[in-house]
Design an enzyme around this catalytic site. Structure first.
Site: not given
Ligand code: GRF
Length: 255
Positions: A150-151, A172, A174
């Protein structure tokens, strides 16, 4: 069969996508091996998942680094090869007249909202990214997979991973059907808009926010009585299929 590619992974949280990729590697259903899992946050569940599978782990504590940057950044704190003018020229995260909130995610990090100085953002992130790069570049990887990292990654970082012009090496996932609903809350934005179809997207990371070339997408219907929780559950289930499939597609493209 493609050649087995070496994959690095970055996470911020629970790591259910990471688990899906680990499982696909273990089952031999994709030609990939995970060499490490890095996290921007200590003690998250995804790190436990990696450790349980014998994968190397490390943490680069972004929150702590950013807190310390807020006390002031000296030139000597910056990586020696940091060139602000070049990075400002390349970055497509914000347009010059857009204010920035830099708390965001990987290619999942929202840059909308509260105002924050772009120069501070790029400098503080480069300080964190240099530490991240020192860890990552100790491994020889074909692909870096952001699995819920998340960065936002800046051009400083991206250029040091994508060293061959025109070849993307950072992927990535999304939680929306891009180019709709970029930013941190794809499923929430999809649900609140009243969409009848939701989905997820795997894409390469470029200099923008959730803008890079799309590798694969999966969609699902949103029924009349579905709650936001239903949308997230349906979405995650699609993500767990899509991400390994896209990694395999990459392996076949270079193998
Ligand atoms: C997922 O929904 C992904 O699309 C988003 O962050 C979430 C991560 O979930 N970027 P996890 O940590 O893989 O359970």
């Amino acid at each position: 069969m493609a050649k087995t590619i070496h994959v690095g992974t970055l996470i911020s949280g629970g790591g259910t996508n990471l688990q899906a990729i680990i499982d696909a590697c273990t089952a031999g259903s994709i030609d990939a091996r995970i060499l490490f899992t890095g996290s921007d946050t200590p003690k998250v569940k995804g790190l436990e998942r990696a450790e349980r599978s014998g994968i190397d782990t490390f943490v680069v504590d972004y929150a702590k680094i950013i807190r310390s940057c807020k006390q002031g950044i000296e030139d000597s704190d910056l990586p020696p090869d940091f060139d602000l003018a070049k990075i400002l020229e390349k970055q497509q995260l914000v347009t010059p007249d857009t204010s920035t909130d830099t708390s965001g995610s990987a290619s999942g990090g929202s840059l909308s909202g509260a105002s924050m100085d772009l120069t501070f953002f790029l400098k503080s992130r480069a300080i964190a990214e240099k530490i991240l790069l020192d860890q990552i570049l100790a491994y020889d990887i074909d692909l870096l997979v952001l699995a819920g990292f998340m960065r936002v990654l800046t051009p400083y970082f991206i250029d040091r991973i994508n060293t061959i012009s025109g070849q993307y090496k950072v992927m990535n996932i999304h939680p929306a059907l891009l180019p709709s609903f970029p930013g941190t809350d794809g499923y929430g934005d999809t649900f609140r808009y009243g969409c009848k179809v939701g989905g997820c997207t795997v894409h390469f990371v470029d200099y923008g926010e959730d803008t890079g070339p799309i590798i694969g997408q999966r969609s699902f219907d949103i029924e009349e009585n579905d709650t936001l929780e239903d949308v997230k559950r349906k979405g995650l289930e699609r993500e767990w299929e899509l991400y390994p499939a896209c990694i395999q597609k990459f392996a076949e493209s270079i193998g």
